[in-house]
Structures are given as structure tokens and as C-alpha cells.
Design a protein around this motif. Structure first.
Motif, PDB file in Angstrom:
ATOM      1  N   LEU A 169       6.922  10.053   8.338  1.00 12.20           N
ATOM      2  CA  LEU A 169       7.623   9.263   7.412  1.00 12.20           C
ATOM      3  C   LEU A 169       7.785   7.623   7.487  1.00 12.20           C
ATOM      4  CD1 LEU A 169      10.382  11.615   6.183  1.00 12.20           C
ATOM      5  CD2 LEU A 169       8.367  11.010   4.775  1.00 12.20           C
ATOM      6  N   SER A 170       8.013   7.334   8.615  1.00 10.35           N
ATOM      7  CA  SER A 170       8.445   5.940   8.712  1.00 10.35           C
ATOM      8  C   SER A 170       6.933   5.082   8.556  1.00 10.35           C
ATOM      9  CB  SER A 170       8.838   5.712  10.263  1.00 10.35           C
ATOM     10  OG  SER A 170       8.026   6.260  11.179  1.00 10.35           O
ATOM     11  N   VAL A 171       5.967   5.674   9.022  1.00  3.97           N
ATOM     12  CA  VAL A 171       4.674   4.911   8.820  1.00  3.97           C
ATOM     13  C   VAL A 171       4.065   5.213   7.161  1.00  3.97           C
ATOM     14  CG1 VAL A 171       2.215   5.076   9.321  1.00  3.97           C
ATOM     15  CG2 VAL A 171       4.095   5.300  11.172  1.00  3.97           C
ATOM     16  N   LEU A 172       4.448   6.203   6.607  1.00  8.61           N
ATOM     17  CA  LEU A 172       4.128   6.510   5.166  1.00  8.61           C
ATOM     18  C   LEU A 172       4.658   5.510   4.306  1.00  8.61           C
ATOM     19  CD1 LEU A 172       2.810   8.269   3.003  1.00  8.61           C
ATOM     20  CD2 LEU A 172       4.725   9.725   3.201  1.00  8.61           C
ATOM     21  N   LEU A 173       6.116   5.349   4.532  1.00 13.10           N
ATOM     22  CA  LEU A 173       7.070   4.583   3.582  1.00 13.10           C
ATOM     23  C   LEU A 173       6.530   2.984   3.530  1.00 13.10           C
ATOM     24  CD1 LEU A 173      10.406   6.171   4.454  1.00 13.10           C
ATOM     25  CD2 LEU A 173       8.924   6.483   2.295  1.00 13.10           C
ATOM     26  N   PRO A 174       6.070   2.479   4.579  1.00  8.01           N
ATOM     27  CA  PRO A 174       5.697   0.967   4.448  1.00  8.01           C
ATOM     28  C   PRO A 174       4.156   1.180   3.508  1.00  8.01           C
ATOM     29  CG  PRO A 174       6.434   1.408   6.687  1.00  8.01           C
ATOM     30  CD  PRO A 174       6.383   2.927   6.255  1.00  8.01           C
ATOM     31  N   VAL A 175       3.346   1.792   4.223  1.00 11.29           N
ATOM     32  CA  VAL A 175       2.084   1.960   3.514  1.00 11.29           C
ATOM     33  C   VAL A 175       2.207   2.144   1.680  1.00 11.29           C
ATOM     34  CG1 VAL A 175      -0.103   3.037   3.162  1.00 11.29           C
ATOM     35  CG2 VAL A 175       0.887   2.893   5.495  1.00 11.29           C
ATOM     36  N   LEU A 176       3.021   3.252   1.623  1.00 11.12           N
ATOM     37  CA  LEU A 176       3.248   3.570   0.077  1.00 11.12           C
ATOM     38  C   LEU A 176       3.954   2.178  -0.752  1.00 11.12           C
ATOM     39  CD1 LEU A 176       4.755   7.025  -0.072  1.00 11.12           C
ATOM     40  CD2 LEU A 176       2.537   6.291  -0.828  1.00 11.12           C
ATOM     41  N   THR A 177       5.033   1.703   0.144  1.00 13.25           N
ATOM     42  CA  THR A 177       5.534   0.479  -0.346  1.00 13.25           C
ATOM     43  C   THR A 177       4.597  -0.577  -0.554  1.00 13.25           C
ATOM     44  OG1 THR A 177       7.605   0.782   0.803  1.00 13.25           O
ATOM     45  CG2 THR A 177       7.331  -1.315  -0.260  1.00 13.25           C
ATOM     46  N   MET A 178       3.714  -0.890   0.141  1.00 12.51           N
ATOM     47  CA  MET A 178       2.663  -1.938  -0.056  1.00 12.51           C
ATOM     48  C   MET A 178       1.569  -1.615  -1.024  1.00 12.51           C
ATOM     49  SD  MET A 178       1.614  -4.785   0.877  1.00 12.51           S
ATOM     50  CE  MET A 178       2.179  -5.311   2.514  1.00 12.51           C
ATOM     51  N   LEU A 179       1.338  -0.619  -1.215  1.00 11.61           N
ATOM     52  CA  LEU A 179       0.494  -0.182  -2.460  1.00 11.61           C
ATOM     53  C   LEU A 179       1.143  -0.112  -3.752  1.00 11.61           C
ATOM     54  CD1 LEU A 179      -1.218   3.208  -0.600  1.00 11.61           C
ATOM     55  CD2 LEU A 179      -2.399   0.968  -0.898  1.00 11.61           C
ATOM     56  N   ILE A 180       2.328   0.281  -3.838  1.00 10.06           N
ATOM     57  CA  ILE A 180       3.191   0.268  -5.119  1.00 10.06           C
ATOM     58  C   ILE A 180       3.391  -1.136  -5.388  1.00 10.06           C
ATOM     59  CG2 ILE A 180       4.814   1.265  -6.520  1.00 10.06           C
ATOM     60  CD1 ILE A 180       4.487   3.842  -4.670  1.00 10.06           C
ATOM     61  N   VAL A 181       4.196  -1.677  -4.401  1.00  9.27           N
ATOM     62  CA  VAL A 181       4.809  -2.907  -4.757  1.00  9.27           C
ATOM     63  C   VAL A 181       4.471  -3.979  -3.736  1.00  9.27           C
ATOM     64  CG1 VAL A 181       6.732  -2.486  -6.385  1.00  9.27           C
ATOM     65  CG2 VAL A 181       6.874  -2.135  -3.839  1.00  9.27           C
ATOM     66  N   PRO A 182       3.193  -4.540  -3.717  1.00  3.89           N
ATOM     67  CA  PRO A 182       2.947  -5.413  -2.648  1.00  3.89           C
ATOM     68  C   PRO A 182       3.632  -6.733  -2.474  1.00  3.89           C
ATOM     69  CG  PRO A 182       1.146  -5.394  -4.305  1.00  3.89           C
ATOM     70  CD  PRO A 182       2.168  -4.362  -4.606  1.00  3.89           C
ATOM     71  N   ARG A 183       3.965  -7.203  -3.657  1.00  2.00           N
ATOM     72  CA  ARG A 183       4.853  -8.617  -3.358  1.00  2.00           C
ATOM     73  C   ARG A 183       6.038  -8.521  -2.677  1.00  2.00           C
ATOM     74  NH1 ARG A 183       3.278 -11.639  -9.215  1.00  2.00           N
ATOM     75  NH2 ARG A 183       1.063 -11.821  -8.896  1.00  2.00           N
ATOM     76  N   VAL A 184       6.912  -7.376  -3.316  1.00  6.43           N
ATOM     77  CA  VAL A 184       8.093  -7.040  -2.807  1.00  6.43           C
ATOM     78  C   VAL A 184       8.009  -6.806  -1.287  1.00  6.43           C
ATOM     79  CG1 VAL A 184      10.334  -5.848  -2.864  1.00  6.43           C
ATOM     80  CG2 VAL A 184       9.057  -6.383  -5.219  1.00  6.43           C
ATOM     81  N   ALA A 185       6.980  -6.023  -0.916  1.00  8.18           N
ATOM     82  CA  ALA A 185       6.900  -5.209   0.529  1.00  8.18           C
ATOM     83  C   ALA A 185       6.600  -6.400   1.436  1.00  8.18           C
ATOM     84  CB  ALA A 185       5.763  -4.245   0.510  1.00  8.18           C
TER      85      ALA A 185
END
Length: 224
Positions: A169-185
Motif C-alpha cells: 500500500l505504501s508504494v501504491l499510494l504515491p504512484v496513484l497520487t502522482m497519476l491522479i493529481v501530479p501537481r499536488v503530489a
């Protein structure tokens, strides 16, 4: 099945909050090839946990089946060795922590992440999950519990999948965050990376010590 999942949940969380893979995937997500590297690392990280856990479970399942209320000294000894190994790694992490006036440094290989290609990111993710001693010992302790639970094949696969999913999960969440909201991430992940770098040794010391003591306790109980 649920009791086996609950018994291995602590180990899954311990793998999930290991700082090094989180830092590694964040660094990948800050490169021009963020999507390809991040997704490749994530898939390999998940598969590595699945392989390490499954192998440990199958090996523990080969041990002779005890009669009811009979002690299990062989498995108990294995658990004690795994627990002692985790405590030793925790002690090494504590010894490696930076002093008050020192700056925490990343492993040398992390400085080369900018130049990684997709296959190399995949190989790195798999190695950190399935070969790295810290994760391997934690996955082995969970695999031993799963392997001795005598689950039907379908439930065995489900338990390994749930364990590996939580651990990833801890690797999945950063990847999803970058894919969905790259500027915020971008800024948020950089802040997380810095904090994890500074506190890596302390986090791992606590995790390895807690898991090690837990595994040793289970091992002692198998001699009764």
C-alpha cells in the motif's frame, strides 16, 4: 482465514512502512519517466512480496504436522532464528542512525535512480521486496504462520494476496497520487521523502524490534 490475516497484519504493516522502498518510488516519481518507473517498481514490489511470502509458507508447510496439543520444536526454532535476525537488524539500524549534528544520507544506489530504465526499476522493486534481508525476514515470519494454518488452496492464495496488498500500500499510494493529481503530489512527496530520509533508522529500529519480539514470543509458544 480471517484469523490468519489478522495474525500476519502486523508484519504486512511493517513491510508497508519500510522507508527505503517509499523513498525509492518517490525519487522515481520525480523523474521524467515517472509513470513507467513508478508502475514498474510497484508491480515488482508486490510480486516480490508474494514470492517471498509464498516460498516461506510452502517451506513451513513441508514440516511434519504435529498431533493435537503437541509441541512444534522445529518450527519454534525457525521462528526464534527469524526473530533473533530481526532484532539484530534492528540493532544495526540503531547503530547506523545519524548523530545530532549529522545529516542522514541515502544509500549510494539511490543517487542513480534518475538514470534508471523500466527493467531496472522492476528489478530493483523485486530485489527490495524478495531479497532485502529486512523484508525477507518479516515476510518469512508471516509465511511461516500462513504455511502452518492448513488453509485450502483458494484461501491460501487469498491470504497471501491480502498480506501482499497491505504490504504494498505504501508504494501504491504515491504512484496513484502522482497519476491522479501530479501537481499536488510533487511537493507533498518531496516533503515525505525528506522526513523518511531523516528518520529511516529510527523507524526501522522500532519496527524490527517489535516484530522480532513478537516472532520470538510465537516461537517460544511452539515449544510448549
Amino acid at each position: 482465514m480471517l484469523d490468519v490475516i489478522s495474525s500476519t497484519l502486523t508484519s504486512a504493516v511493517a513491510i508497508a512502512i519500510s522507508p527505503i522502498p517509499i523513498i525509492a518510488v518517490i525519487l522515481m516519481l520525480m523523474t521524467p519517466r515517472a509513470t513507467r518507473l513508478g508502475v514498474s517498481f510497484l508491480v515488482a514490489w508486490f510480486l516480490g512480496i508474494v514470492v517471498a511470502t509464498t516460498v516461506a509458507a510452502l517451506l513451513s508447510g513441508v514440516l511434519p504436522e504435529p498431533s493435537m496439543n503437541e509441541s512444534q520444536p522445529v518450527l519454534g526454532a525457525i521462528m526464534l532464528v527469524i526473530g533473533a535476525g530481526l532484532l539484530f537488524l534492528g540493532w544495526r539500524q540503531w547503530r547506523s542512525r545519524p548523530g545530532p549534528s549529522e545529516t542522514a544520507e541515502l544509500p549510494a544506489w539511490m543517487t542513480k535512480i534518475d538514470g534508471l530504465r523500466t527493467p531496472a526499476a522492476f528489478g530493483l522493486g523485486f530485489a527490495l521486496a524478495a531479497v532485502n534481508p529486512k523484508n525477507l525476514l518479516v515476510a518469512a515470519s508471516a509465511g511461516a504462520v500462513i504455511g502452518r494454518s492448513d488453509l485450502p488452496e483458494g484461501e491460501f492464495i487469498a491470504v497471501v494476496a491480502v498480506f501482499s496488498g497491505v504490504a504494498a500500500l505504501s508504494v501504491l499510494l504515491p504512484v496513484l497520487t502522482m497519476l491522479i493529481v501530479p501537481r499536488v503530489a510533487a511537493s507533498a512527496l518531496d516533503t515525505i521523502r525528506s522526513w523518511l530520509t531523516d528518520n529511516n533508522a529510527t523507524i526501522m529500529t522500532v519496527l524490527l524490534t517489535v516484530i522480532g519480539i513478537n516472532v520470538i514470543g510465537k516461537g517460544i509458544g511452539l515449544f510448549a
